[in-house]
Design a protein around this motif. Sequence first.
Motif, mmCIF file in Angstrom:
data_model
loop_
_atom_site.group_PDB
_atom_site.id
_atom_site.type_symbol
_atom_site.label_atom_id
_atom_site.label_comp_id
_atom_site.label_asym_id
_atom_site.label_seq_id
_atom_site.Cartn_x
_atom_site.Cartn_y
_atom_site.Cartn_z
ATOM 1 N N TYR A 21 32.514 25.874 42.549
ATOM 2 C CA TYR A 21 33.385 27.030 42.656
ATOM 3 C C TYR A 21 34.460 27.045 41.577
ATOM 4 N N ALA A 22 34.871 25.891 41.103
ATOM 5 C CA ALA A 22 35.850 25.851 40.017
ATOM 6 C C ALA A 22 35.238 26.459 38.755
ATOM 7 N N ARG A 23 33.979 26.157 38.522
ATOM 8 C CA ARG A 23 33.281 26.741 37.369
ATOM 9 C C ARG A 23 33.111 28.248 37.553
ATOM 10 N N GLU A 24 32.786 28.671 38.763
ATOM 11 C CA GLU A 24 32.664 30.098 39.067
ATOM 12 C C GLU A 24 33.998 30.802 38.812
ATOM 13 N N PHE A 25 35.087 30.179 39.263
ATOM 14 C CA PHE A 25 36.422 30.738 39.083
ATOM 15 C C PHE A 25 36.713 30.936 37.593
ATOM 16 N N ALA A 76 35.342 52.255 32.117
ATOM 17 C CA ALA A 76 34.287 51.350 32.582
ATOM 18 C C ALA A 76 34.717 49.890 32.445
ATOM 19 N N ALA A 77 35.335 49.540 31.335
ATOM 20 C CA ALA A 77 35.804 48.164 31.131
ATOM 21 C C ALA A 77 36.887 47.810 32.147
ATOM 22 N N GLY A 78 37.749 48.771 32.462
ATOM 23 C CA GLY A 78 38.768 48.539 33.489
ATOM 24 C C GLY A 78 38.138 48.294 34.850
ATOM 25 N N GLY A 79 37.109 49.052 35.162
ATOM 26 C CA GLY A 79 36.389 48.848 36.420
ATOM 27 C C GLY A 79 35.719 47.491 36.479
ATOM 28 N N TYR A 80 35.133 47.069 35.354
ATOM 29 C CA TYR A 80 34.494 45.756 35.305
ATOM 30 C C TYR A 80 35.538 44.643 35.434
ATOM 31 N N ALA A 81 36.705 44.840 34.820
ATOM 32 C CA ALA A 81 37.785 43.855 34.945
ATOM 33 C C ALA A 81 38.206 43.724 36.410
ATOM 34 N N LEU A 82 38.310 44.844 37.094
ATOM 35 C CA LEU A 82 38.668 44.824 38.513
ATOM 36 C C LEU A 82 37.597 44.097 39.338
ATOM 37 N N HIS A 83 36.341 44.365 39.030
ATOM 38 C CA HIS A 83 35.239 43.682 39.716
ATOM 39 C C HIS A 83 35.335 42.163 39.510
ATOM 40 N N GLU A 84 35.545 41.753 38.269
ATOM 41 C CA GLU A 84 35.645 40.320 37.975
ATOM 42 C C GLU A 84 36.872 39.706 38.633
ATOM 43 N N HIS A 85 37.950 40.468 38.731
ATOM 44 C CA HIS A 85 39.151 39.979 39.416
ATOM 45 C C HIS A 85 38.832 39.655 40.877
ATOM 46 N N HIS A 86 38.087 40.549 41.529
ATOM 47 C CA HIS A 86 37.718 40.305 42.926
ATOM 48 C C HIS A 86 36.759 39.123 43.055
ATOM 49 N N GLU A 87 35.831 38.987 42.115
ATOM 50 C CA GLU A 87 34.915 37.841 42.127
ATOM 51 C C GLU A 87 35.684 36.537 41.925
ATOM 52 N N LYS A 88 36.696 36.574 41.047
ATOM 53 C CA LYS A 88 37.532 35.399 40.792
ATOM 54 C C LYS A 88 38.286 35.002 42.055
ATOM 55 N N LYS A 89 38.846 36.012 42.746
ATOM 56 C CA LYS A 89 39.568 35.739 43.990
ATOM 57 C C LYS A 89 38.643 35.132 45.037
ATOM 58 N N GLU A 90 37.423 35.624 45.110
ATOM 59 C CA GLU A 90 36.455 35.092 46.072
ATOM 60 C C GLU A 90 36.106 33.640 45.740
ATOM 61 N N ALA A 91 35.914 33.343 44.458
ATOM 62 C CA ALA A 91 35.615 31.967 44.048
ATOM 63 C C ALA A 91 36.790 31.048 44.376
ATOM 64 N N LYS A 92 38.019 31.537 44.177
ATOM 65 C CA LYS A 92 39.209 30.743 44.497
ATOM 66 C C LYS A 92 39.273 30.482 45.998
ATOM 67 N N LYS A 93 38.965 31.504 46.774
ATOM 68 C CA LYS A 93 38.956 31.361 48.235
ATOM 69 C C LYS A 93 37.918 30.329 48.674
ATOM 70 N N GLN A 94 36.741 30.398 48.073
ATOM 71 C CA GLN A 94 35.681 29.439 48.403
ATOM 72 C C GLN A 94 36.060 28.023 47.970
ATOM 73 N N MET A 95 36.743 27.919 46.826
ATOM 74 C CA MET A 95 37.196 26.611 46.369
ATOM 75 C C MET A 95 38.144 25.993 47.377
ATOM 76 N N LYS A 96 39.097 26.795 47.853
ATOM 77 C CA LYS A 96 40.054 26.302 48.851
ATOM 78 C C LYS A 96 39.335 25.900 50.130
ATOM 79 N N HIS A 97 38.400 26.718 50.547
ATOM 80 C CA HIS A 97 37.673 26.478 51.791
ATOM 81 C C HIS A 97 36.826 25.209 51.708
ATOM 82 N N HIS A 98 36.176 25.001 50.582
ATOM 83 C CA HIS A 98 35.257 23.860 50.451
ATOM 84 C C HIS A 98 35.911 22.589 49.947
ATOM 85 N N HIS A 99 37.031 22.721 49.252
ATOM 86 C CA HIS A 99 37.623 21.533 48.630
ATOM 87 C C HIS A 99 39.114 21.398 48.888
#
Length: 104
Positions: A21-25, A76-99
């Motif tokens: 998850y750190a790599r995903e983040f 479109a790039a702004g929308g993709y940035a927002l999408h990646e921001h949410h994916e980053k937050k999810e990876a951070k959440k999973q990192m906290k949960h698992h580690h």
Amino acid sequence: MTGGKHHHRHHSQEENKPIDYAREFKHHKHNEHLAELGAVASGAFAKHEKHMIKKDPAHAHRHKIEQKIATTVAVAAGGYALHEHHEKKEAKKQMKHHHGHHFF
């Protein structure tokens, strides 16, 4: 997908290999920054083309088309940035949960 939510599932090469998850983040953070840069660059180009409509009236139609394309790319790039921001937050959440609370 039910309820209007999109769940992104990450697959590893091997079934028993744990997800890093750190790599995903880091991956999503990098993509978010690239998308932000693309949005800013496209927005600047759109603004430049808007200026050129007035400065170069002989080619105003071409400048209007290029402005609209650059504006579309910026959105479109702004929308993709927002999408990646949410994916980053999810990876951070999973990192906290698992580690626990260790990020890297």
